[in-house]
Design a protein around this motif. Sequence first.
Motif, mmCIF file in Angstrom:
data_model
loop_
_atom_site.group_PDB
_atom_site.id
_atom_site.type_symbol
_atom_site.label_atom_id
_atom_site.label_comp_id
_atom_site.label_asym_id
_atom_site.label_seq_id
_atom_site.Cartn_x
_atom_site.Cartn_y
_atom_site.Cartn_z
ATOM 1 N N GLY A 293 -32.146 16.816 19.607
ATOM 2 C CA GLY A 293 -31.794 16.569 20.992
ATOM 3 C C GLY A 293 -32.743 17.117 22.035
ATOM 4 O O GLY A 293 -32.570 16.837 23.218
ATOM 5 N N ASP A 294 -33.733 17.910 21.647
ATOM 6 C CA ASP A 294 -34.596 18.527 22.650
ATOM 7 C C ASP A 294 -36.075 18.191 22.456
ATOM 8 O O ASP A 294 -36.952 18.956 22.849
ATOM 9 C CB ASP A 294 -34.371 20.031 22.723
ATOM 10 N N ALA A 295 -36.362 17.026 21.873
ATOM 11 C CA ALA A 295 -37.753 16.605 21.657
ATOM 12 C C ALA A 295 -38.523 16.526 22.970
ATOM 13 O O ALA A 295 -39.675 16.966 23.052
ATOM 14 C CB ALA A 295 -37.792 15.267 20.925
ATOM 15 N N GLU A 296 -37.900 15.975 23.987
ATOM 16 C CA GLU A 296 -38.597 15.822 25.267
ATOM 17 C C GLU A 296 -38.942 17.182 25.866
ATOM 18 O O GLU A 296 -40.048 17.374 26.397
ATOM 19 C CB GLU A 296 -37.747 15.004 26.234
ATOM 20 N N GLN A 297 -38.037 18.153 25.778
ATOM 21 C CA GLN A 297 -38.315 19.498 26.293
ATOM 22 C C GLN A 297 -39.459 20.142 25.522
ATOM 23 O O GLN A 297 -40.346 20.749 26.117
ATOM 24 C CB GLN A 297 -37.075 20.379 26.170
ATOM 25 N N ALA A 298 -39.434 20.028 24.196
ATOM 26 C CA ALA A 298 -40.485 20.626 23.364
ATOM 27 C C ALA A 298 -41.839 20.008 23.692
ATOM 28 O O ALA A 298 -42.827 20.723 23.913
ATOM 29 C CB ALA A 298 -40.148 20.452 21.886
ATOM 30 N N VAL A 299 -41.882 18.693 23.741
ATOM 31 C CA VAL A 299 -43.149 18.014 24.020
ATOM 32 C C VAL A 299 -43.652 18.368 25.417
ATOM 33 O O VAL A 299 -44.854 18.596 25.607
ATOM 34 C CB VAL A 299 -43.014 16.488 23.830
ATOM 35 N N SER A 300 -42.770 18.436 26.382
ATOM 36 C CA SER A 300 -43.181 18.821 27.741
ATOM 37 C C SER A 300 -43.858 20.186 27.734
ATOM 38 O O SER A 300 -44.808 20.423 28.493
ATOM 39 C CB SER A 300 -41.975 18.833 28.684
ATOM 40 N N THR B 77 -26.850 6.220 18.101
ATOM 41 C CA THR B 77 -27.394 6.672 16.813
ATOM 42 C C THR B 77 -26.671 7.954 16.430
ATOM 43 O O THR B 77 -26.002 8.570 17.276
ATOM 44 C CB THR B 77 -28.905 6.956 16.907
ATOM 45 N N PRO B 78 -26.819 8.407 15.187
ATOM 46 C CA PRO B 78 -26.214 9.692 14.814
ATOM 47 C C PRO B 78 -26.734 10.860 15.654
ATOM 48 O O PRO B 78 -26.057 11.865 15.816
ATOM 49 C CB PRO B 78 -26.600 9.855 13.348
ATOM 50 N N ALA B 79 -27.945 10.689 16.219
ATOM 51 C CA ALA B 79 -28.533 11.778 17.001
ATOM 52 C C ALA B 79 -28.179 11.720 18.481
ATOM 53 O O ALA B 79 -28.409 12.684 19.204
ATOM 54 C CB ALA B 79 -30.048 11.757 16.834
ATOM 55 N N GLY B 80 -27.636 10.586 18.964
ATOM 56 C CA GLY B 80 -27.318 10.512 20.383
ATOM 57 C C GLY B 80 -26.849 9.137 20.802
ATOM 58 O O GLY B 80 -26.997 8.158 20.067
ATOM 59 N N PRO B 81 -26.301 9.055 21.998
ATOM 60 C CA PRO B 81 -25.768 7.780 22.494
ATOM 61 C C PRO B 81 -26.880 6.840 22.958
ATOM 62 O O PRO B 81 -28.019 7.255 23.192
ATOM 63 C CB PRO B 81 -24.900 8.206 23.675
ATOM 64 N N GLU B 82 -26.522 5.593 23.122
ATOM 65 C CA GLU B 82 -27.430 4.596 23.685
ATOM 66 C C GLU B 82 -28.019 5.131 24.987
ATOM 67 O O GLU B 82 -27.319 5.721 25.808
ATOM 68 C CB GLU B 82 -26.660 3.304 23.954
ATOM 69 N N GLY B 83 -29.325 4.961 25.140
ATOM 70 C CA GLY B 83 -30.006 5.412 26.346
ATOM 71 C C GLY B 83 -30.567 6.817 26.264
ATOM 72 O O GLY B 83 -31.377 7.215 27.107
ATOM 73 N N SER B 84 -30.153 7.592 25.273
ATOM 74 C CA SER B 84 -30.688 8.950 25.132
ATOM 75 C C SER B 84 -32.115 8.892 24.580
ATOM 76 O O SER B 84 -32.528 7.904 23.969
ATOM 77 C CB SER B 84 -29.794 9.799 24.234
ATOM 78 N N VAL B 85 -32.877 9.952 24.796
ATOM 79 C CA VAL B 85 -34.248 10.001 24.290
ATOM 80 C C VAL B 85 -34.202 10.029 22.765
ATOM 81 O O VAL B 85 -33.586 10.912 22.165
ATOM 82 C CB VAL B 85 -35.010 11.229 24.834
ATOM 83 N N LEU B 86 -34.842 9.050 22.157
ATOM 84 C CA LEU B 86 -34.905 8.953 20.703
ATOM 85 C C LEU B 86 -36.249 9.446 20.179
ATOM 86 O O LEU B 86 -36.315 10.246 19.249
ATOM 87 C CB LEU B 86 -34.666 7.507 20.252
ATOM 88 N N VAL B 87 -37.337 8.974 20.803
ATOM 89 C CA VAL B 87 -38.693 9.299 20.354
ATOM 90 C C VAL B 87 -39.552 9.648 21.558
ATOM 91 O O VAL B 87 -39.443 9.008 22.607
ATOM 92 C CB VAL B 87 -39.320 8.087 19.615
#
Length: 160
Positions: free
Chosen positions: A13-20, A41-51
Amino acid sequence: MPQKIIPSLWFHGDAEQAVSFYVTLLPDSRVDRIVRAPADTPAGPEGSVLVVEFTLAGQSYLALNGGPEFRFTEAVSFQILTDDQDETNRLWAAITGNGGAESMCGWCKDRWGLSWQITPRRLMELNTGPDRDRARRSMQAMMGMHKIDIATLERAADGN
């Protein structure tokens, strides 16, 4: 030519924070693209950051919000070869000071659990040089350090 192999890092759930954070560490680094989940997806709802596709020091990576199943271990790490003590200090402080943790011999972890080796080029020169006694003394000094101190390595290699 595009990179053929792109390492992928798994986050919860925190890929965007880590990459930033990662892209602030080194020149030629940037966020290239953020892909949002087109469905739940199992990792988050539609619209959430996936990749999050990103470049770190000129190399392509992918950060995936995959869920809680997999965590980082020391079996995989990023080694950053530094040119001097100032760069070593800056990177060490950035990674450990942002919720990370120190370890031995130039190793540390960031707040997401990814291991980094902050390795001065001079350390590599001293530890692999032709004079085996100098290399041994340098290696022994390094084994007692957390963050690598180049001046201390030099003194140890010289027998001081």
